[in-house]
Design a protein around this motif. Structure first.
Motif, short mmCIF file in Angstrom:
data_model
loop_
_atom_site.label_atom_id
_atom_site.label_comp_id
_atom_site.label_asym_id
_atom_site.label_seq_id
_atom_site.Cartn_x
_atom_site.Cartn_y
_atom_site.Cartn_z
N GLN A 83 0.84 -1.19 0.00
CA GLN A 83 0.00 0.00 0.00
C GLN A 83 0.88 1.25 0.00
O GLN A 83 1.25 1.78 1.04
CB GLN A 83 -0.94 0.04 1.21
N ARG A 125 1.08 4.98 -0.53
CA ARG A 125 0.15 6.11 -0.51
C ARG A 125 0.70 7.26 -1.35
O ARG A 125 1.82 7.71 -1.12
CB ARG A 125 -0.13 6.55 0.92
N ARG A 143 -3.98 8.80 -11.52
CA ARG A 143 -4.85 7.74 -11.01
C ARG A 143 -4.88 6.56 -11.98
O ARG A 143 -4.84 5.39 -11.57
CB ARG A 143 -6.26 8.28 -10.77
N ASN A 190 -1.22 -1.37 -10.60
CA ASN A 190 -1.91 -2.27 -9.67
C ASN A 190 -2.47 -3.51 -10.37
O ASN A 190 -2.71 -4.53 -9.73
CB ASN A 190 -3.05 -1.54 -8.96
N ARG A 224 0.90 -2.19 -4.65
CA ARG A 224 -0.32 -1.45 -4.90
C ARG A 224 -0.12 0.03 -4.56
O ARG A 224 0.38 0.37 -3.48
CB ARG A 224 -1.48 -1.99 -4.06
N VAL A 226 -2.10 3.53 -3.80
CA VAL A 226 -3.42 4.03 -3.39
C VAL A 226 -3.33 5.54 -3.23
O VAL A 226 -2.30 6.07 -2.81
CB VAL A 226 -3.89 3.38 -2.07
N GLU A 227 -4.41 6.24 -3.55
CA GLU A 227 -4.43 7.69 -3.39
C GLU A 227 -4.76 8.05 -1.96
O GLU A 227 -5.76 7.59 -1.41
CB GLU A 227 -5.46 8.32 -4.33
N SER A 228 -3.92 8.83 -1.32
CA SER A 228 -4.15 9.22 0.07
C SER A 228 -3.30 10.43 0.43
O SER A 228 -2.11 10.47 0.10
CB SER A 228 -3.82 8.07 1.02
#
Length: 378
Positions: A112, A114, A131, A138, A146, A148-150
Motif C-alpha cells: 500500500q 500512498r 490515477r 496495480n 499497490r 493508493v491515493e491518500s
C-alpha cells in the motif's frame, strides 16, 4: 521523463547507495550557474564515480551533485549505508529489473504505497492521469505492489512547476516530469510535473506510469543501448534480469520517450514487476478425499499453472522442500500420499506443510503461499 530534442544530450540512471536520487528523464543542459565541474580529489566525488558515472559527466551543485544532466545525488546521503530489506526475505532471490536501482520498496510498504495528489487541484488532467497510471501498475498480475491515493502520511507527493520559473527537474522545457528513487525501504518521495510542457492526456498517463516506476526502483530499460539521448547510460551495479531481453523497445521504462502516449506495459515490464514485487501463491484449504490429502484454492488472475509443494521440518534446524505436482486447475489431490486428518500447523519437527505457488507467462514462479496446510500423513 523528457522529450527528445535536437540538442546533443545524454541521460543515465546510476547505482545509488541510499542517496536520494532524482531520475529526471530530461535533456542534459549546460551546467547551471553555480555548478562547476568537480575536482577528482573530492572524496564525495569519488563515491559518485564509483556508482558508475564518468568523471567528466559530474558537476557540483552545492548540496548535491548533478550526474550526466538528469540525476541529482545529494551529498548528505553519500555516506549512508544501504538499509536492510527484511521484508523481502521470504521471496525468491531478487535479480535485477531489465535495470533497477540498488534500493527497492520493502514488502510491507509495497502492499500500500500512498500517493498524495492534493497538490494537483488546478490540474485535473494530471491528477486523473496519475490515477489511471496507478491503476495500471496495480493491475499487473502476480505482483503484490499497490498504489493508493491518500493525503494521510503519503509515501509519495506529486508537485507541479513551470520550467521558466523553477527547476526541480533538470532539462528546462524538454522535461515532462521527474521522480526520486527509493531509499530506506520507502518509495521515492517526490514526483515533479512540468506544466510548461504540453502533453496529450494519453501522454500524461504514460509519463506518470514511467515516473511511478522510478519511485519503486526501476531504471531505464534502454539504458545500455539507447543513443537517442546522446549515448548509452552507465549500468554499473545493474544486472539484467533472467528471462528478459537485453533491451525492450516496448517498455514503459525506456528513457527519452516523454513524447509517447499510453499503450500498456510491455510483456517484460510485467515479468520485471512480478520478479521485484511478487505476490505469494494463492492460499489453499485442506481436506481429505478418499484417504488422500487434497488442496483447493482460488484462481490467481493471470496465472497459467499452479504447483503444490511440501515443506518438511527435519528437526535439525533446517527444512526440505519438494514439489508434489503441477496443475492448471484450482485443486490437487495427492493420491501418492495417505492422510487421516487435516491438522493445524505448529512448525514442529516432523511436520508436513503444504503450499501452493502460481506461475505466469514469462515467469517468475510466485513465492510459497501462506499460511500453509498441514496433514497427518501416514
Amino acid at each position: 521523463m523528457r522529450i527528445r530534442s535536437t540538442r546533443r544530450s545524454r541521460t543515465t540512471a546510476a547505482l545509488l547507495a541510499a542517496a536520494l536520487v532524482l531520475a529526471a528523464c530530461a535533456d542534459q543542459p549546460a551546467a547551471p550557474v553555480g555548478q562547476e565541474p568537480v575536482k577528482e580529489q573530492d572524496p564525495l566525488f569519488q563515491k559518485v564515480v564509483e556508482m558508475g558515472f564518468a568523471p567528466e559527466a559530474i558537476v557540483d551543485g552545492g548540496d548535491h551533485f548533478v550526474a550526466e544532466g538528469d540525476i541529482l545525488i545529494y551529498k548528505a546521503g553519500l555516506n549512508a549505508a544501504p538499509p536492510p530489506d527484511p521484508g523481502h526475505l521470504w521471496a525468491p532471490s531478487r535479480e535485477m529489473f531489465q535495470w533497477r536501482t540498488p534500493n527497492i520498496v520493502s514488502w510491507s510498504t509495497s502492499q500500500q504505497i500512498r500517493v498524495n495528489l492534493g497538490n494537483l487541484g488546478g490540474y485535473p488532467d494530471w491528477a486523473n492521469a496519475t490515477r489511471e497510471a496507478m491503476g495500471h501498475w496495480n493491475a499487473i498480475p502476480g505482483a503484490v505492489l499497490r498504489f493508493v491515493e491518500s493525503g494521510s502520511s503519503p509515501h509519495i507527493n506529486v508537485y507541479t512547476y513551470h520550467w521558466a520559473t523553477s527547476s526541480p527537474c533538470p532539462g528546462g522545457q524538454y522535461t515532462v516530469a521527474c521522480a526520486s528513487w527509493p531509499s530506506g525501504g520507502n518509495p521515492g518521495p517526490t514526483i515533479y510535473i512540468n506544466i510548461g510542457n504540453s502533453v496529450t492526456y494519453s501522454g500524461k498517463i504514460y509519463n506518470m506510469a514511467h515516473e511511478l516506476g522510478h519511485t519503486i526502483g526501476f531504471r531505464h530499460s534502454n539504458m545500455k543501448v539507447s543513443t537517442s539521448c546522446g549515448g548509452a547510460e552507465s549500468t554499473s551495479g545493474a544486472t539484467q534480469i533472467p528471462g528478459t531481453p537485453y533491451t525492450d523497445s516496448y517498455s514503459v521504462m525506456n528513457g527519452c520517450t516523454g513524447h509517447l502516449g499510453w499503450s500498456g506495459f510491455s510483456y517484460y515490464d510485467q515479468v520485471a514487476q512480478r520478479t521485484l514485487y511478487p505476490a505469494r501463491g494463492p492460499t489453499p484449504v485442506g481436506s481429505i478425499e478418499n484417504g488422500h490429502p487434497k488442496l483447493t484454492w482460488s484462481a490467481a488472475p493471470g496465472s497459467t499453472q499452479y504447483a503444490v509443494y511440501v515443506v518438511f521440518d527435519t528437526g535439525m534446524g533446517s527444512t526440505s522442500t519438494a514439489q508434489q505436482g503441477t496443475t492448471t486447475s484450482t485443486s490437487m489431490t495427492m493420491t501418492h500420499l495417505n492422510a487421516t486428518q487435516v491438522l493445524q500447523c505448529w512448525g514442529v519437527p516432523g511436520e508436513f506443510q503444504f503450499h501452493v505457488t502460481a506461475n505466469y507467462p514469462g515467469g517468475p514462479e510466485s513465492p510459497l503461499s501462506w499460511p500453509p496446510v498441514c496433514f497427518d500423513i501416514q
